[in-house]
Each structure stands twice: as C-alpha cells, then as structure tokens.
Design a protein around this motif. Structure first.
Motif, short mmCIF file in Angstrom:
data_model
loop_
_atom_site.label_atom_id
_atom_site.label_comp_id
_atom_site.label_asym_id
_atom_site.label_seq_id
_atom_site.Cartn_x
_atom_site.Cartn_y
_atom_site.Cartn_z
N PRO A 176 56.28 -35.20 18.75
CA PRO A 176 57.70 -35.55 18.98
C PRO A 176 58.69 -34.59 18.33
N ASP A 177 58.38 -34.13 17.10
CA ASP A 177 59.30 -33.19 16.44
C ASP A 177 59.30 -31.83 17.12
N LEU A 178 58.13 -31.38 17.58
CA LEU A 178 58.07 -30.13 18.34
C LEU A 178 58.91 -30.24 19.61
N SER A 319 63.26 -23.75 12.81
CA SER A 319 64.14 -24.91 12.98
C SER A 319 63.59 -26.09 12.17
N LYS A 320 64.48 -26.91 11.67
CA LYS A 320 64.10 -28.01 10.79
C LYS A 320 63.10 -28.95 11.46
N ARG A 321 63.31 -29.24 12.73
CA ARG A 321 62.42 -30.14 13.46
C ARG A 321 61.02 -29.55 13.58
N PHE A 322 60.92 -28.26 13.84
CA PHE A 322 59.61 -27.66 14.00
C PHE A 322 58.86 -27.61 12.66
N LEU A 326 55.17 -29.30 11.68
CA LEU A 326 54.04 -28.70 10.98
C LEU A 326 53.69 -29.48 9.72
N ALA A 327 54.71 -29.88 8.96
CA ALA A 327 54.47 -30.57 7.70
C ALA A 327 53.80 -31.93 7.91
N MET A 328 54.30 -32.71 8.85
CA MET A 328 53.72 -34.03 9.07
C MET A 328 52.32 -33.93 9.63
#
Length: 358
Positions: A176-178, A319-322, A326-328
């Motif tokens: 979803p964030d990607l 970008s913050k969302r991308f 990756l982090a999650m």
C-alpha cells in the motif's frame, strides 16, 4: 534453486545489517565494458554453460560498449544509481532506527558494478551483526534481478565464511505505501497534462518472452502493481480523466520480448495526438533507463510522433511513503520464520519460478 533452510534461524541481538540490492552502473566511462561483461556473464541473464557464456559475454560487452558509452555520456559519463541507492539506504536506516529499538545499519550492494557482493559481505562481516536482512530494490520479483542478487550474495557469504541468520524480502508489488508513493507522483504528472485526451503509460523494463514462459513471475507482478495503482488513482477526484497501458522498454538482442513496447505505445499516442504521462512502474531509482531512455530518447520519439504533451513522472526514490514501505517490510520480514517473509505467494501457480509457489 538454492536451498535457504540453513539461513533462516534468528537469535535476539541488537545489531542488524540490512542490505539493499540494486542493479548498479558504471561510475566512469572506462567501467562501461566491464560492467556490461558482468551483466551478460550472469547465468540469470545468459543461461549458457561455460566457456560459452564467458565468450558470449565478452563478445556482447565489446559490441555494446560504444553504444552504452554514448548513453552514459548524456548523463555526465556515469550512472547515478549508486548515489540514488545510498540516499535510499540513509533514509531507510534513519527510519528503521526510529521505528525499532535495534541498531540497524543499511548497506548498498550492486549486482554488476561496485560495491559488489564480495565487497559488501566484507563490510557486513566487519559490522558483526546478529541478523542480516536482504531487501531488493526491485518491487516485482524476477529470476533476473532479485533471485540473481540473493544467489550471488549467498555465494559470496560462503566464500568469506559469513554464516549469520539471514532473511530476505521476496517482493512487494502491491504494498500500500509503494502504491501510494507512486500514485502521489503520478497525480502531479496528470495535473500537468491538464487538457485534452491523456494516456498514462506505466513503463517497466522488459524481458524475453522465454523467461516469462519458464515461470518467471515478473510480468504478472508488474500487472498486479498496475492494477492496484489504477484503483488508487481512480479514487482521486481532482485529476483529469485518462486512459492507461502497461508497456515494456529497453529491449536488446534478437529474441522476442514481452509487450507491448513503450515505443509502440508512444507512436500510437502520437497518431491520436494524445498527451502522454509516462511513469517507470518497475524502477524505484533513477538511472540510464529513466534519465536517457525515458527523458531523452522517448521524449524525442514522442515529439516526432505527434504527441501533444510528454510528461515523465520521477521514480519514488526517497519519497517518505516509499521509505516507509521498505521499513515496514523490513520489520515484518525479520519476524518471519522462513527465509522469505510471505506466508503465501502473490503469484498464480504457473509462476513456478516464484520462490513461494509450491
């Protein structure tokens, strides 16, 4: 297929090494030829036994060197992909260390140019982590990218006697964030197009059809990304109407590649005097395929073909969302009991090269 069972046990400790895999690119014009040799010598790219693969890789890299040098000369004589990847690594490291109590250190590992697997393994060994996490900067899994990078990494760890519990993120084509990171960028591009008929081209790096027929899930996952992306864009009420197509770029060699080709879609749009918004759906960092192929070559083709407007949307990059994506995914993968984190495959059963298809 490699057996990853002995890489799957985890012990509790503070230090975690995260390795970001990317393609890599020449850092100077003299590096173009050896970079090309490394690329074509990869058995995932040329599936031939030696010495045939070695001789063919030598021949192709020699023949393609002048063409490739001209490409890199257009962007300053080198590839920006390592710089981009290092920036992504820094953002990810900061985010992980904010989100979790562990001590994360993120390393950048290039498949075909420096720093390569053997170099990064040495750095990770010096760091002495309790766990290693492998993250491909390829949202869609392919034997030619993700599996090639992971297999090479394991070869390098065996040669350097690095035996540390390791997990790997398989893929994240519908994260979803990607999808939101992509949608937010495309939204800006569509607004720039403003008027008239607009077509959104979701352009991915192509592959020979025979690789897909062998069970590689890449094309199926690209289309999964596109479907999710179009669903999200459809919820925006403040963007112009548009048509869309998934297409494939960067064809080389005589084999038949998956399609439709990005070039064909651009020429079709020109015949209809459409405006084009083009987004690199399978690239997450800028390199020659975006900065030269999309920004220069395809823009010239669009102009010659009669395209009304040509707007190239940038990659998700840092970008913050991308980075959140990756982090999650990193934190989820670390909790997995298996080498790959997914409980079930995203791919259909005929995608036999998916590591999660039984």
């Amino acid at each position: 297929m490699f057996s990853f069972k002995r890489w799957c046990s985890l012990k509790e400790n503070q230090k975690i090494a995260v390795v970001l895999f990317n393609l890599g690119g020449p850092d100077q014009l003299d590096a173009v030829k050896p970079f090309l040799f490394n690329l074509f010598y990869d058995p995932a790219i040329l599936n031939l036994p030696n010495p045939f693969r070695w001789f063919l890789a030598k021949l192709i890299s020699h023949q393609r060197e002048p063409i490739a040098k001209k490409i890199y000369q257009q962007i300053g004589g080198s590839s920006p992909i390592l710089k981009n990847t290092i920036a992504q690594a820094k953002h990810l490291e900061k985010t992980l260390n904010e989100k979790a109590p562990d001590n994360f250190k993120v390393f950048s590992c290039m498949r075909y140019w420096n720093p390569r697997g053997e170099d990064v393994v040495a750095l990770v060994k010096k760091f002495q982590p309790a766990k290693i996490l492998l993250i491909p900067l390829y949202p869609q899994f392919s034997t030619t990218t993700t599996l090639s990078s992971i297999s090479d990494w394991i070869d390098c760890t065996e040669k350097q006697n690095l035996s540390i519990p390791t997990k790997a993120l398989c893929c994240y084509p519908d994260d979803p964030d990607l999808i939101l990171a992509m949608a937010q960028l495309i939204k800006k591009g569509l607004k720039k197009a403003k008027e008239g008929e607009i077509k959104l081209l979701l352009s991915a790096h192509g592959l020979p059809e025979k690789i897909i027929r062998s069970g590689d899930p890449y094309q199926e996952q690209v289309e999964k990304t596109a479907k999710k992306l179009i669903n999200v864009l459809g919820k925006y009420r403040d963007i112009p109407k548009f048509d869309h197509a998934v297409c494939y770029q960067s064809k080389v060699g005589p084999l038949k590649w998956i399609g439709p080709s990005t070039e064909d879609e651009i020429m079709l749009a020109g015949k209809r005097n459409l405006s084009l918004v083009i987004f690199p759906i399978a690239f997450v960092s800028e390199h020659s395929e975006t900065l030269v192929e999309l920004d220069i070559e395809y823009q010239e083709l669009a102009k010659k073909s009669g395209v009304k407007k040509y707007i190239r949307v940038p990659t998700v990059s840092t970008s913050k969302r991308f980075i959140s994506c990756l982090a999650m995914n990193a934190l989820t993968t670390l909790k997995s009991k298996n080498f790959y984190c997914k409980k079930a495959s995203l791919c259909s059963n005929e995608r036999t090269k998916c590591p999660l298809v039984s």
